[in-house]
Design a protein around this motif. Structure first.
Motif: not given
Length: 355
Positions: A37-43, A53-57, A349-354
């Motif tokens: 997955m490519l993660l540019p600084l601008n999102g 699940c883990i993308e936000s982290d 675990g808590a890598s996923c936001s609610a």
């Protein structure tokens, strides 16, 4: 399949970005080792490594990784036994380890070299090797090449990069539109061909060719690696397209139509083994969209069968640290976080936001 899109995006990228690659999986996971997955600084992300699940982290880590100009390994434990809240909610029940690397310097250069080789029609194996705390990169272009065992590497991980499977969609009528859309979304390289300019106008963003089967021969240059979908609904031209395709021996020829029409196309004879007529999986599909689903599903299944003989991801056992690879219950080699001891950032675990 995400890697082709990622590499093409990197070529055009003019802002900081981080590459996230799954390098270890224990238990169940949405994506396997090698997914990126490519993660540019601008999102504006490209590709996926989880169902969300883990993308936000991962995105939160991008600024610090870019600023430090150093890789990092993030570990996510979704095992319900270790984490009854997040593990059970996510339903994965596994451990995922993700390597995050800033897209700069040697990594960017070798990724662009890999894209150039892919554009030249070659398959590429991309290897990462860890020596101490430094990552090194290598490319190989022969499928049979295996990277030499180098005891100076503490850890090795390689992925096989291939171009998208090319599908020739002969016939640009309205029922071909959902076929085109689904195949493109499923990471096929779809080329639309028809002799009617009016119909081709419905595919402004597609790679397309105008002409009859006879005129398309020189333009398309069918190969044994291609797949052909025949759906122009013109008996004469469909027959010509099938006849020409058979001489090129592509991996797959799918013909749309009723049993009666297919009998007319093949003059009452049984179609050759490489021909699927009628096209698509037998799911009782009705209407253009359901038929498109059956066709896309069949081509995805066949693509996976064709690639099963050559694993997309090859794991090297971790040497020097554990005295060899430690086999896990799910058959995966001992994951790589241990090899990155001291550089590994862990999140359980808590890598996923609610949200």
């Amino acid at each position: 399949m995400d890697m082709i899109n990622i590499l093409r995006t990197i070529r055009q990228l003019d802002r900081p970005a981080v590459l996230a690659t799954i390098i270890g999986v224990e238990g169940h996971a949405y994506r396997k080792a090698g997914a990126a997955m490519l993660l540019p600084l601008n999102g504006d992300t490209v590709g996926t490594v989880s169902p969300g699940c883990i993308e936000s982290d991962l995105l939160e880590r991008v600024p610090s990784i870019w600023e430090a100009s150093r890789y990092e390994v993030a570990e996510y434990n979704m095992d319900p036994e270790d984490d009854p809240i997040w593990g059970e909610a996510v339903g994965c029940g596994g451990v995922i380890r993700v390597l995050l690397e800033p897209i700069e310097g040697a990594l960017r250069g070798i990724l662009m070299d890999a894209l150039d080789l892919l554009d030249a029609g070659k398959e590429v194996r991309f290897m990462r090797g860890l020596k101490g705390e430094e990552l090194f990169y290598e490319l190989a272009t022969e499928e049979t090449v295996r990277f030499p065992s180098d005891e100076s590497y503490d850890w090795q991980f390689s992925i096989r990069l291939t171009n998208r499977q090319r599908v020739i969609l002969f016939g640009a009528g309205p029922d071909a539109v959902p076929i085109y859309q689904l195949l493109m979304q499923s990471s096929f390289h779809v080329i639309v061909a028809d002799w009617r300019p009016r119909l081709l106008a419905a595919y402004p963003d597609a790679e397309h060719y105008l002409g009859t089967p006879e005129q398309l021969k020189e333009k398309l240059q069918l190969s044994a690696e291609d797949a052909v979908v025949v759906c122009s609904h013109h008996l004469h031209y469909d027959r010509e397209m099938i006849k020409w395709s058979l001489t090129s021996r592509p991996k797959y020829i799918g013909v749309m139509g009723s049993t009666k029409r297919i009998g007319m196309l093949f003059n009452g004879e049984v179609p050759p083994a490489t021909v699927k007529a009628p096209i698509g999986l037998s799911i009782g599909a009705e209407g253009p969209y359901e038929i498109a689903v059956s066709i896309a599903a069949e081509l995805i299944a066949l693509r996976n069968q064709w690639r099963n003989k050559q694993k997309e991801v090859r794991h090297e056992p971790i040497r020097n640290l554990f005295g060899g690879g430690t086999e896990q219950p799910n058959g995966q080699a001992e994951a790589a976080a241990g090899a990155f001891f001291g550089r590994s950032a862990r999140q359980y675990g808590a890598s996923c936001s609610a949200h």
